[in-house]
Design an enzyme around this catalytic site. Sequence first.
Site, PDB file in Angstrom:
ATOM      1  N   ASP A 102       0.757  -1.142  -0.481  1.00  0.00           N
ATOM      2  CA  ASP A 102       0.254  -0.411  -0.831  1.00  0.00           C
ATOM      3  C   ASP A 102       0.497   1.160  -0.378  1.00  0.00           C
ATOM      4  O   ASP A 102       2.438   1.190   0.044  1.00  0.00           O
ATOM      5  CB  ASP A 102      -1.135   0.198   1.183  1.00  0.00           C
ATOM      6  CG  ASP A 102      -0.150  -0.599   2.598  1.00  0.00           C
ATOM      7  OD1 ASP A 102       1.245  -0.205   2.621  1.00  0.00           O
ATOM      8  OD2 ASP A 102      -1.269  -0.864   3.443  1.00  0.00           O
ATOM      9  N   ASN A 137      -7.338  -3.444  14.299  1.00  0.00           N
ATOM     10  CA  ASN A 137      -8.756  -3.875  13.800  1.00  0.00           C
ATOM     11  C   ASN A 137      -9.167  -4.551  12.841  1.00  0.00           C
ATOM     12  O   ASN A 137      -9.843  -4.961  12.367  1.00  0.00           O
ATOM     13  CB  ASN A 137      -9.657  -2.452  14.405  1.00  0.00           C
ATOM     14  CG  ASN A 137      -8.537  -1.849  12.209  1.00  0.00           C
ATOM     15  OD1 ASN A 137      -7.941  -2.311  11.840  1.00  0.00           O
ATOM     16  ND2 ASN A 137      -9.468  -1.045  11.931  1.00  0.00           N
ATOM     17  N   HIS A 183      -7.169  -4.712  10.267  1.00  0.00           N
ATOM     18  CA  HIS A 183      -6.878  -4.807   9.019  1.00  0.00           C
ATOM     19  C   HIS A 183      -5.515  -5.658   8.305  1.00  0.00           C
ATOM     20  O   HIS A 183      -4.448  -6.345   9.121  1.00  0.00           O
ATOM     21  CB  HIS A 183      -7.176  -3.784   8.445  1.00  0.00           C
ATOM     22  CG  HIS A 183      -5.849  -2.602   9.153  1.00  0.00           C
ATOM     23  ND1 HIS A 183      -5.954  -1.556   9.606  1.00  0.00           N
ATOM     24  CD2 HIS A 183      -4.638  -3.042   9.352  1.00  0.00           C
ATOM     25  CE1 HIS A 183      -4.553  -0.715   9.650  1.00  0.00           C
ATOM     26  NE2 HIS A 183      -3.957  -1.246   9.538  1.00  0.00           N
ATOM     27  N   GLU A 231      -8.897  -2.546   5.369  1.00  0.00           N
ATOM     28  CA  GLU A 231      -9.967  -1.062   7.383  1.00  0.00           C
ATOM     29  C   GLU A 231     -11.273  -2.790   6.788  1.00  0.00           C
ATOM     30  O   GLU A 231     -12.151  -2.936   6.295  1.00  0.00           O
ATOM     31  CB  GLU A 231     -10.327  -0.171   7.190  1.00  0.00           C
ATOM     32  CG  GLU A 231      -9.349   0.085   6.882  1.00  0.00           C
ATOM     33  CD  GLU A 231      -8.565   0.749   7.840  1.00  0.00           C
ATOM     34  OE1 GLU A 231      -8.604  -0.450   8.743  1.00  0.00           O
ATOM     35  OE2 GLU A 231      -8.069   1.493   8.434  1.00  0.00           O
TER      36      GLU A 231
HETATM   37  P1  PGA Z   1       2.076  -2.601  12.673  1.00  0.00           P
HETATM   38  O1  PGA Z   1       0.981  -2.390  11.818  1.00  0.00           O
HETATM   39  O2  PGA Z   1       2.981  -3.039  11.973  1.00  0.00           O
HETATM   40  O3  PGA Z   1       2.959  -0.673  13.080  1.00  0.00           O
HETATM   41  O4  PGA Z   1       1.314  -2.783  13.769  1.00  0.00           O
HETATM   42  C1  PGA Z   1       0.475  -3.229  11.237  1.00  0.00           C
HETATM   43  C2  PGA Z   1      -0.298  -2.631  10.773  1.00  0.00           C
HETATM   44  O5  PGA Z   1      -1.253  -2.002  10.919  1.00  0.00           O
HETATM   45  O6  PGA Z   1      -1.106  -3.563   9.522  1.00  0.00           O
END
Ligand code: PGA
Length: 252
Positions: free
Chosen positions: A65, A134, A136, A141
């Site tokens: 992304d 959450n 995702h 999302e």
């Molecule tokens: P993080 O993020 O590895 O910084 O915890 C993961 C994500 O939000 O996909």
Amino acid sequence: MELLIEKDSAAVAVRAADIITEFIPEQPTLGLATGSTPVETYRELIQRYESGEISFAGCRAFLLDEYVGLPHEHVQSYYQTIRRDFTRAIDIADEDVHSPNGAADDLARAAADYEAAIEEAGGVDVQILGIGTNGHIGFNEPGSSLSSLTRKKALHPQTVQDNARFFAEGEEVPRQAITQGLGTIMRARRILLLATGAKKAPAVAALAEGPVSAFCPASVLQWHRYATIIVDEAAAGELKNIEYYRFAAANR
Ligand code: PGA
């Protein structure tokens, strides 16, 4: 779905790097995630490259992304982040490290072009994923279509808040991204999802043991033929079937 539980984040990184190392002789196309979780895995892979154990020559990489509105030069763009955290330190050709163009005038076109570029490259061989609190994956999302392709998505306010730590005080945190869709991610031949820390425990339990639901986008991986979830003890803290996962890992 394979669930591997490691002692801590360092052991998660070694385990993930071991699996990626197995692919190296095939000059794989790597699917790369930004975020903090995979950074230790990238460090482990950089060490293996520096010691001469592996080479990434001939590999290609596609990011999951990119923020909308950040030019490549922006220090928090994922274009820059992945180069800083990983690809600049290894021997992958810089032009073979691809990411969606979040600064394009026509974002729908940029998303469709990115989807096509992954396909033209023959798809992703091994996809590294983190998971949001959450549920995702990428920036898909809760509520994302389980068969979605690369497209523009609004971030969840919680995600905007989670990401604010990377931006200077007073600087606006992006609220949109171009992200590979869940359908795009599902086409990867092998998936490695990494999660560490107690904050991720509810999302890991929902991913592995909850219903397949757009409410927990990562749960779509229950349909994947070869998804490996590598977690530390803290992130495994809410799994109900944990005894089986440990038994299965010891009897692979
Ligand atoms: P993080 O993020 O590895 O910084 O915890 C993961 C994500 O939000 O996909």
